[in-house]
Design an enzyme around this catalytic site. Structure first.
Site, PDB file in Angstrom:
ATOM      1  N   HIS A   1      62.265  48.515   8.108  1.00 60.04           N
ATOM      2  CA  HIS A   1      62.268  47.027   8.581  1.00 60.04           C
ATOM      3  C   HIS A   1      61.266  46.958   9.741  1.00 60.04           C
ATOM      4  CE1 HIS A   1      66.327  46.664   6.467  1.00 60.04           C
ATOM      5  NE2 HIS A   1      65.742  45.350   6.389  1.00 60.04           N
TER       6      HIS A   1
ATOM      7  N   ASN B   1      71.749  42.108  -0.371  1.00 61.35           N
ATOM      8  CA  ASN B   1      70.399  42.997  -0.545  1.00 61.35           C
ATOM      9  C   ASN B   1      70.741  43.842  -1.338  1.00 61.35           C
ATOM     10  OD1 ASN B   1      67.826  43.264  -0.380  1.00 61.35           O
ATOM     11  ND2 ASN B   1      67.641  43.983   1.803  1.00 61.35           N
TER      12      ASN B   1
END
Length: 485
Positions: free
Chosen positions: A372, A336
């Site tokens: 998240h 990521n």
């Protein structure tokens, strides 16, 4: 009689055709693959980026910018509608709000703070209102990608109003000197190669694409087909592997009585294997979308010292490093990438005024956890990352500064054993951290952690307090003085 028989045959044929179409439905196909319909829609949408990119290369490269923005907006909205139906209004609303914030508040810190509060507030409200006990693919998934884009846009726009000399070299690259239009912001936000799962990229980089600057052959379409196909092929390898193995390595098994009744070492080894495997679904998506970005030219990152084109501007994975690194920091550096770079650029480095690097890192990870979702598992996962990275750096520093440990670490014949031990520890505790991330509700991850006696917390908290004392014994005083100097 004949007409009745023909009518029966037609009815039977119609039923057969209807059954055939139903059998070919996405739901049945997804079930046969062991996936959800939403997951299959997501994969199809990601792969749709390739025909869109080919159309862009063939008909829109070096065309008027408004046509390119319209194309990106239309294709992105189409993908949003295909996946989430009328819930696409969430992204539309936030894009329009962001445009109004920039126009009405200008290049002010008020605009930046308002953007942060509005966009993060909207995302967190979305998480709260759509929360379930399991992971679902819903409109909040692409919206979290959009949230970072719009916050970064506001910060770059704010930097564009400062004296250029007061900006860092990095900020000068990303600062927006002009005033983006609503169409430009829409094209930037809905770009089909990154709308659903990323990667992150700046408005300036996107505008270079629109102006036709992201090519290794000025004045011509980029020679990016082969590099794009390489990333696509690698993504397909991970996709096939994940599809074949996913029915056999599941997070549900972590919650089963069979897992709980297994031996302690079996539970640890299963967590190790699952922890590595569960990341492959993210690797698949990012490799495929990277290929789309490369094909359009967005992945162009200049030329190296030999004049060879680099296509890693949108790389979210360093696959070789990811597969071979024995360190947690290596996995973080390979996984990521663009999101981590975004957090470093727009959050971590902007906290320099705190005067404490560890505090800035902790707040950055707290931001990532909230970004998240609101489940406790995300907080536990990033808390573990914070703890593990601190301990790993302490251990690396101890081995480097201790003559005895340094000599032991340099023994060639023992290198394979060291590597195996490091990889085992590395992926066991990556799996430990990912358990909270993937199960995310208190009752689920707590059950699994209890079954292995909170091994990760005990191991790393113990090392956190023990290593400073070991350092006092193993590191000579002259080494300490040299380091202080």
């Amino acid at each position: 009689m004949a007409s009745a028989a023909e009518g029966d045959m037609e009815a039977e044929l119609t039923r057969g055709l209807l059954w055939g179409f139903q059998d070919l439905s996405l739901n049945k196909l997804a079930t046969s693959l062991g996936a959800s319909e939403q997951a299959l829609r997501l994969i199809i949408s990601i792969f749709l980026g390739y025909p869109f990119a080919l159309f862009y290369r063939r008909y829109l490269f070096y065309k008027d910018s408004y046509l390119i923005h319209l194309f990106h907006t239309f294709t992105g909205l189409s993908i949003a509608y295909y996946n989430f139906g009328t819930q696409l209004y969430h992204s539309l609303l936030c894009i329009v709000l962001q445009f109004l914030i920039l126009r009405l508040m200008g290049r002010t810190i008020t605009a930046v703070l308002t953007t942060f509060c509005v966009q993060m507030g909207y995302l967190l409200a979305g998480y709260y209102n759509t929360a379930t006990g399991t992971y679902d693919i819903k409109w909040t998934m692409p919206h979290c990608v959009l949230t970072l884009k719009l916050i970064g846009l506001a910060m770059d726009y704010y930097d564009g109003g400062k004296d250029q000399k007061s900006l860092t070299s990095e900020q000068q690259i990303y600062a927006i000197w002009g005033v983006p239009s609503l169409l430009e912001i829409s094209g930037f936000s809905y770009f089909y190669g990154a709308f659903l799962v990323g990667p992150q990229f700046s408005m300036n980089h996107y505008m270079k694409l629109v102006r036709g600057e992201l090519t290794d052959v000025p004045g011509k379409i980029p020679n990016s087909t082969i590099p794009a196909l390489r990333r696509l092929a690698l993504g397909l390898v991970y996709l096939v592997g994940y599809t074949l193995l996913s029915p056999h390595i599941t997070e549900d098994y972590l919650l089963s009585d069979d897992y709980e009744n297994g031996s302690f070492w079996f539970r640890c080894m299963y967590m190790l294997i699952w922890g590595k495997f569960v990341l492959y679904k993210y690797v698949t998506c990012w490799l495929v979308t990277e290929g789309v970005c490369i094909l359009t030219g967005l992945g162009f990152n200049g030329l190296d010292e030999y004049g060879t084109a680099k296509w890693d501007a949108c790389a979210n994975m360093k696959v070789w490093l990811f597969e071979t690194t024995p360190r947690f920091t290596g996995t973080i550096a390979s996984f990521n990438i663009n999101t981590n770079a975004w957090v470093a650029r727009y959050f971590f480095k902007r906290l320099k005024f705190l005067g404490n690097k560890v505090l800035s890192q902790g707040l950055s990870l707290l931001f990532l956890a909230l970004w998240h979702g609101l489940h406790s598992g995300y907080l536990v996962c990033f808390q573990m990352e914070f703890l593990i990275v601190i301990v790993e750096r302490q251990a690396a520093s101890l081995i480097r500064d201790s003559p005895v440990l340094s000599r032991l670490a340099s023994i060639t014949v023992l290198q394979p054993l060291y590597y195996l031990a490091q990889q085992t520890i590395h992926w066991l505790f990556m799996g430990y951290s990912m358990t909270a991330f993937c199960l995310f509700t208190w009752d689920k991850w707590m059950k699994v952690y209890k079954s292995i006696y909170f091994l990760g917390h005990v191991f790393f908290l113990s090392l956190l307090f023990i290593l400073p004392y070991v350092r006092k014994v193993m590191v000579p005083r002259k080494e300490k003085l040299k380091k202080m100097e």
